[in-house]
Design a protein around this motif. Structure first.
Motif, PDB file in Angstrom:
ATOM      1  N   LYS A  36     -31.875 -55.098 -16.279  1.00 44.88           N
ATOM      2  CA  LYS A  36     -30.745 -55.338 -15.376  1.00 44.88           C
ATOM      3  C   LYS A  36     -29.645 -54.286 -15.527  1.00 44.88           C
ATOM      4  O   LYS A  36     -28.675 -54.266 -14.782  1.00 44.88           O
ATOM      5  CB  LYS A  36     -30.171 -56.730 -15.603  1.00 44.88           C
TER       6      LYS A  36
ATOM      7  N   LEU B 230     -29.379 -66.241 -17.982  1.00 43.74           N
ATOM      8  CA  LEU B 230     -30.635 -65.849 -17.328  1.00 43.74           C
ATOM      9  C   LEU B 230     -30.502 -64.635 -16.405  1.00 43.74           C
ATOM     10  O   LEU B 230     -31.424 -63.832 -16.319  1.00 43.74           O
ATOM     11  CB  LEU B 230     -31.168 -67.053 -16.538  1.00 43.74           C
TER      12      LEU B 230
ATOM     13  N   GLN C 191     -27.152 -62.071   0.013  1.00 41.61           N
ATOM     14  CA  GLN C 191     -26.210 -62.320  -1.095  1.00 41.61           C
ATOM     15  C   GLN C 191     -26.984 -62.331  -2.420  1.00 41.61           C
ATOM     16  O   GLN C 191     -27.741 -63.259  -2.631  1.00 41.61           O
ATOM     17  CB  GLN C 191     -25.526 -63.675  -0.905  1.00 41.61           C
ATOM     18  N   PRO C 192     -26.854 -61.312  -3.234  1.00 38.21           N
ATOM     19  CA  PRO C 192     -26.022 -60.113  -3.116  1.00 38.21           C
ATOM     20  C   PRO C 192     -26.697 -59.074  -2.216  1.00 38.21           C
ATOM     21  O   PRO C 192     -27.908 -59.105  -2.064  1.00 38.21           O
ATOM     22  CB  PRO C 192     -25.981 -59.605  -4.566  1.00 38.21           C
TER      23      PRO C 192
ATOM     24  N   ASN D  26     -27.725 -75.546   1.937  1.00 38.74           N
ATOM     25  CA  ASN D  26     -27.147 -74.864   3.099  1.00 38.74           C
ATOM     26  C   ASN D  26     -27.543 -75.540   4.407  1.00 38.74           C
ATOM     27  O   ASN D  26     -26.710 -75.705   5.302  1.00 38.74           O
ATOM     28  CB  ASN D  26     -27.585 -73.393   3.118  1.00 38.74           C
TER      29      ASN D  26
ATOM     30  N   GLY E 111     -33.125 -70.933  -7.928  1.00 31.70           N
ATOM     31  CA  GLY E 111     -32.459 -71.985  -7.153  1.00 31.70           C
ATOM     32  C   GLY E 111     -32.741 -71.888  -5.663  1.00 31.70           C
ATOM     33  O   GLY E 111     -31.998 -72.443  -4.858  1.00 31.70           O
TER      34      GLY E 111
ATOM     35  N   GLY F  41     -34.648 -62.378  -3.821  1.00 35.29           N
ATOM     36  CA  GLY F  41     -35.287 -61.437  -4.725  1.00 35.29           C
ATOM     37  C   GLY F  41     -36.800 -61.604  -4.675  1.00 35.29           C
ATOM     38  O   GLY F  41     -37.350 -62.150  -3.716  1.00 35.29           O
TER      39      GLY F  41
ATOM     40  N   ALA G 110     -24.120 -68.235 -10.317  1.00 34.91           N
ATOM     41  CA  ALA G 110     -25.215 -67.841  -9.411  1.00 34.91           C
ATOM     42  C   ALA G 110     -25.325 -68.795  -8.235  1.00 34.91           C
ATOM     43  O   ALA G 110     -25.599 -68.386  -7.109  1.00 34.91           O
ATOM     44  CB  ALA G 110     -26.535 -67.801 -10.162  1.00 34.91           C
TER      45      ALA G 110
ATOM     46  N   LYS H 268     -37.283 -63.645  -9.567  1.00 34.58           N
ATOM     47  CA  LYS H 268     -36.845 -64.294  -8.328  1.00 34.58           C
ATOM     48  C   LYS H 268     -35.910 -65.460  -8.648  1.00 34.58           C
ATOM     49  O   LYS H 268     -36.022 -66.094  -9.719  1.00 34.58           O
ATOM     50  CB  LYS H 268     -38.080 -64.803  -7.577  1.00 34.58           C
ATOM     51  N   CYS H 269     -35.013 -65.736  -7.725  1.00 33.94           N
ATOM     52  CA  CYS H 269     -34.041 -66.819  -7.885  1.00 33.94           C
ATOM     53  C   CYS H 269     -34.735 -68.137  -8.266  1.00 33.94           C
ATOM     54  O   CYS H 269     -35.749 -68.496  -7.669  1.00 33.94           O
ATOM     55  CB  CYS H 269     -33.311 -66.992  -6.571  1.00 33.94           C
TER      56      CYS H 269
ATOM     57  N   VAL I 244     -23.203 -67.585   1.977  1.00 32.90           N
ATOM     58  CA  VAL I 244     -24.192 -67.845   3.039  1.00 32.90           C
ATOM     59  C   VAL I 244     -23.559 -68.733   4.117  1.00 32.90           C
ATOM     60  O   VAL I 244     -23.658 -68.458   5.311  1.00 32.90           O
ATOM     61  CB  VAL I 244     -25.463 -68.521   2.466  1.00 32.90           C
TER      62      VAL I 244
ATOM     63  N   ILE J 216     -22.311 -77.458  -7.433  1.00 31.75           N
ATOM     64  CA  ILE J 216     -23.025 -76.843  -8.554  1.00 31.75           C
ATOM     65  C   ILE J 216     -22.541 -77.410  -9.901  1.00 31.75           C
ATOM     66  O   ILE J 216     -23.321 -77.537 -10.848  1.00 31.75           O
ATOM     67  CB  ILE J 216     -22.945 -75.287  -8.493  1.00 31.75           C
TER      68      ILE J 216
ATOM     69  N   TRP K 196     -34.866 -63.390 -22.090  1.00 33.83           N
ATOM     70  CA  TRP K 196     -35.046 -63.822 -20.695  1.00 33.83           C
ATOM     71  C   TRP K 196     -36.319 -64.663 -20.555  1.00 33.83           C
ATOM     72  O   TRP K 196     -36.293 -65.730 -19.941  1.00 33.83           O
ATOM     73  CB  TRP K 196     -35.098 -62.604 -19.754  1.00 33.83           C
TER      74      TRP K 196
HETATM   75  C1  HEM Z   1     -28.140 -69.148  -1.064  1.00 34.27           C
HETATM   76  C2  HEM Z   1     -27.961 -69.203  -2.358  1.00 34.27           C
HETATM   77  C3  HEM Z   1     -28.586 -68.226  -3.310  1.00 34.27           C
HETATM   78  C4  HEM Z   1     -28.962 -66.937  -3.103  1.00 34.27           C
HETATM   79  C5  HEM Z   1     -28.846 -66.110  -1.823  1.00 34.27           C
HETATM   80  C6  HEM Z   1     -29.491 -66.453  -4.354  1.00 34.27           C
HETATM   81  C7  HEM Z   1     -30.000 -65.177  -4.525  1.00 34.27           C
HETATM   82  C8  HEM Z   1     -30.558 -64.732  -5.716  1.00 34.27           C
HETATM   83  C9  HEM Z   1     -31.186 -63.453  -5.881  1.00 34.27           C
HETATM   84  C10 HEM Z   1     -31.317 -62.384  -4.791  1.00 34.27           C
HETATM   85  C11 HEM Z   1     -31.613 -63.366  -7.163  1.00 34.27           C
HETATM   86  C12 HEM Z   1     -32.372 -62.205  -7.790  1.00 34.27           C
HETATM   87  C13 HEM Z   1     -31.440 -61.266  -8.516  1.00 34.27           C
HETATM   88  C14 HEM Z   1     -32.161 -60.027  -9.027  1.00 34.27           C
HETATM   89  O1  HEM Z   1     -33.363 -59.883  -8.907  1.00 34.27           O
HETATM   90  O2  HEM Z   1     -31.450 -59.169  -9.582  1.00 34.27           O
HETATM   91  C15 HEM Z   1     -31.232 -64.598  -7.819  1.00 34.27           C
HETATM   92  C16 HEM Z   1     -31.461 -64.879  -9.141  1.00 34.27           C
HETATM   93  C17 HEM Z   1     -31.064 -66.041  -9.759  1.00 34.27           C
HETATM   94  N1  HEM Z   1     -30.514 -67.148  -9.145  1.00 34.27           N
HETATM   95 FE1  HEM Z   1     -30.082 -67.352  -7.190  1.00 34.27          FE
HETATM   96  N2  HEM Z   1     -29.409 -67.451  -5.275  1.00 34.27           N
HETATM   97  C18 HEM Z   1     -28.884 -68.565  -4.679  1.00 34.27           C
HETATM   98  C19 HEM Z   1     -28.663 -69.781  -5.247  1.00 34.27           C
HETATM   99  C20 HEM Z   1     -28.901 -70.098  -6.566  1.00 34.27           C
HETATM  100  C21 HEM Z   1     -28.697 -71.387  -7.162  1.00 34.27           C
HETATM  101  C22 HEM Z   1     -28.219 -72.636  -6.421  1.00 34.27           C
HETATM  102  C23 HEM Z   1     -29.002 -71.267  -8.491  1.00 34.27           C
HETATM  103  C24 HEM Z   1     -28.985 -72.306  -9.591  1.00 34.27           C
HETATM  104  C25 HEM Z   1     -29.138 -73.565  -9.416  1.00 34.27           C
HETATM  105  C26 HEM Z   1     -29.401 -69.895  -8.712  1.00 34.27           C
HETATM  106  C27 HEM Z   1     -29.754 -69.361  -9.923  1.00 34.27           C
HETATM  107  C28 HEM Z   1     -30.275 -68.089 -10.113  1.00 34.27           C
HETATM  108  C29 HEM Z   1     -30.676 -67.583 -11.407  1.00 34.27           C
HETATM  109  C30 HEM Z   1     -30.560 -68.304 -12.744  1.00 34.27           C
HETATM  110  C31 HEM Z   1     -31.185 -66.297 -11.184  1.00 34.27           C
HETATM  111  C32 HEM Z   1     -31.739 -65.345 -12.231  1.00 34.27           C
HETATM  112  C33 HEM Z   1     -33.235 -65.513 -12.365  1.00 34.27           C
HETATM  113  C34 HEM Z   1     -33.851 -64.571 -13.380  1.00 34.27           C
HETATM  114  O3  HEM Z   1     -33.374 -63.455 -13.571  1.00 34.27           O
HETATM  115  O4  HEM Z   1     -34.838 -64.974 -13.987  1.00 34.27           O
HETATM  116  N3  HEM Z   1     -29.335 -69.224  -7.526  1.00 34.27           N
HETATM  117  N4  HEM Z   1     -30.607 -65.417  -6.910  1.00 34.27           N
END
Ligand code: HEM
Length: 612
Positions: free
Chosen positions: A175, A190, A441-442, A527, A519, A511, A378, A516-517, A386, A256, A198
């Protein structure tokens, strides 16, 4: 010393401090009395919207032409590939066999070199940083090097290269800068964590977001959104306009907090110290990502700066609160007659924290806090962004809003949405899919190579900082027809839920690969439900006299001055659900499989986590 991020240093538009946006805009300028009230269904006349769209298109075209002219005039100087490469390309076009070309390359010692754009920050100062990256992508293609003084970045906008980095050879990437910037708030949580930490934490956390948990969250989403509806009701009665970006920020914070550690911030109702502390820390994280010098690392400054003192105090308050919540939850788990299983969930406290403690997760309290904080951030800012951009897009396309409201009326009637309802809200889901395409996002994913690799045919060294521009991927003219148009119809309503796999990495809202996310399903339901409940009760228009909605960026895409809207209570024709419901019922299995496809995606990502 944390690496600075020159590319993210472009001074952003002056951003109203969030807290000042946390109230309905009640100034006479934004008074509902002056908003456009329209036809019988409360929707804005199409001619007005079309006119505004035309002007915006012209302005956008002008802005693009100006930036392209700057690029062409040499404010960005391009290093062309060497003569042997040009000759090789020419021979290749003439049909000379590949084997001969490779032999030729080896003989002349010509290795492919990534095209280079040298940047002048002053040329692009007033833009959120991903906009000039888009113009550069159109000029230099799917991978190029952007150099600012001594620092350089690889900018990736090609789906196959993105797939290589995120999935096929993800082990070769960390990262990087992101972990350095977020260290003060997320530690080894995470998102920033790499390597063994990780892997271990991902294996512990992912099971907590099982299907039963997500289904249980639907009630929570409904309650929180209902609180927002009540707030809008009051504003509508008082003829006041509302600043939706800050309201969405509060809605998703409330959700959240409960979902991750069973804490009710209740930020839609009150402004407690802890809510302010969360925003102080969030703002600091965003400021650090756009700061030219890492002042927070200067030894004496660190101790005397009033701003940093405030940040540290906020962090302490949050950490103490988290410690209390962890202790309380531990007591609950100790008193429980535990029968832990895959879909374990405590009915009174279904939070992720409760699952982790009940699972016997052997983890230090610091690591647990880092993980909780990571999920809080996150899952909060992303969903708020969004919703903000979805409502902005809807305000520009009354025909989409009309279709959306028709679906919501038919499926929901006056009920509080259930999981079955959400599965039937297929058009609403496509609206969210499309909003995530236009406003990811992002907007950029950050990586650093930790070993040598070959990307898109180019050898790269260890230590390269890489920005995968999701913004560019999602708006690439190579992959999308009318890429800038908000068109939920581009996603077939009966087709599978679009994701990185079925779109071959041209679309990656959550992602891809092992990181990958976690959540994605949670967020999609959250949403869809919020949009459905809000448009069922209200019509929304941009408030008359509101400042133009412009973008600025931190971790996610914000507006510069909020999203000021007029919410008008809908006067709906009576709901006649029968016919519509019958059709939707038949097709609902498609949507269930959407949900399943999200889970199977996750299963695939998890499998590769275990493999890696
Ligand atoms: C619309 C809402 C969301 C969007 C657009 C989103 C988007 C993303 C994206 C693009 C990544 C990948 C980041 C990367 O590869 O560098 C990510 C990772 C992550 N997201 Fe989400 N996210 C959302 C909601 C959530 C929610 C609700 C949670 C928790 C309940 C969450 C927890 C995480 C975590 C912990 C990671 C890291 C996973 C890892 O590296 O193993 N996200 N998210």
């Amino acid at each position: 010393m944390a690496a600075s991020v020159p590319l993210l240093q472009f001074p952003t538009h002056s951003r109203t401090h969030l807290s000042s946006k946390f109230r309905p805009t009640s100034s006479p300028k934004f008074n509902g009395k002056f908003s456009i009230r329209c036809c019988s269904n409360g929707r804005e006349p199409e001619s007005v919207v079309e006119g505004v769209k035309k002007v915006e298109k012209l302005l956008e075209a002008k802005r693009r032409a100006e930036l392209s002219a700057r690029i062409a005039s040499g404010e960005f100087t391009v290093e062309q590939p060497g003569f042997p490469s040009l000759l090789k390309n020419g021979l290749s076009k003439l049909g000379v066999p590949k084997e001969f070309l490779e032999f030729f390359s080896r003989r002349v010692g010509d290795y492919p070199r990534i095209q280079e754009a040298k940047g002048s920050i002053s040329a692009i100062r007033d833009e959120p940083f991903f906009i000039p990256l888009y113009e550069l992508f159109l000029t230099y293609g799917g991978i190029f090097r952007l150099t600012f003084g001594p620092k350089s970045f690889l900018i990736v906008s090609d789906p196959s290269i993105a797939k290589h980095i995120l999935k096929d050879n993800s082990k070769a990437y960390s990262k990087g800068i992101l972990a350095e910037i977020l260290d003060f708030v997320m530690g080894k949580g995470l998102i920033p964590a790499d390597g063994e930490i990780w892997r271990v934490r991902r294996r512990a956390i992912v099971p907590a977001l099982h299907q039963k948990y997500v289904a249980a969250m639907i009630g929570l989403f409904g309650k929180a959104t209902d609180r927002l509806c009540k707030k809008l009701d009051v504003a509508a009665s008082d003829g006041e306009d509302v600043e939706m970006e800050s309201l969405f920020s509060r809605l998703t914070l409330d959700i959240i907090g409960k979902a991750v550690f069973n804490y009710d911030f209740d930020s839609l109702t009150v402004d407690t110290g802890i809510v302010e502390a969360v925003y102080t820390v969030l703002r600091e994280a965003e400021d650090r990502s756009v700061s030219p010098i890492p002042v927070w690392e200067i030894p004496i400054w660190k101790d005397i700066s009033p701003k940093l003192k405030k940040v540290n105090a906020a962090l302490k308050l949050i950490n103490d609160t988290l410690d209390d919540l962890i202790a309380m939850c531990k007591r609950m788990v100790d008193e429980e007659e535990l029968q832990f299983h895959e879909e374990y969930m405590n009915e009174k406290d279904p939070s992720i924290l409760h699952f982790l403690l009940a699972s016997g997760d052997e983890v230090s309290s610091k690591q647990l806090r880092d993980d909780l904080m990571t999920m809080l951030i996150a899952g909060h800012e992303t969903s708020a962004a969004v919703l903000t951009w979805t409502f902005y897009l809807l305000s520009k396309e009354p025909s989409v809003m009309a279709k959306l409201q028709d679906e919501v009326d038919a499926v929901l009637g006056d009920r509080c949405p259930t999981i079955e309802d959400l599965k039937k809200l297929r058009y609403t889901t496509r609206v969210i899919n499309e909003s995530l395409r236009l406003y990811p996002q992002p907007p950029v994913l950050i990586r650093r190579s930790i070993e040598e690799d070959v990307v898109g045919g180019y050898p790269i060294k260890r230590g390269e900082d890489i920005f995968i521009s999701v913004w560019n991927l999602h708006r690439s003219p190579n992959h999308w027809e009318e890429a800038d148009k908000f068109n939920p119809e581009r996603w077939p309503i009966d087709g599978p839920n679009p994701n990185e796999t079925n779109q071959n990495y041209s679309y990656l809202p959550f992602g891809g690969g092992p990181r990958k996310c976690v959540g994605d399903m949670f967020a999609t339901f959250e949403n869809v439900l919020a949009v459905a409940m809000l448009v069922r009760r209200f019509d929304f228009q941009i408030a008359l006299g509101a400042p133009p909605v412009k973008m600025t960026t931190g971790a996610t895409i914000h507006t510069t001055e909020g999203l000021n809207m007029t919410a008008t209570r809908r006067t709906r024709p009576p709901v006649v659900p029968k016919l519509e419901m019958a059709t939707l019922e038949v097709k609902s299995s498609v949507n269930s499989s959407d949900v399943n496809s999200v889970s199977s995606q996750r299963a695939e990502a998890e499998a590769s986590t275990v493999r890696s």
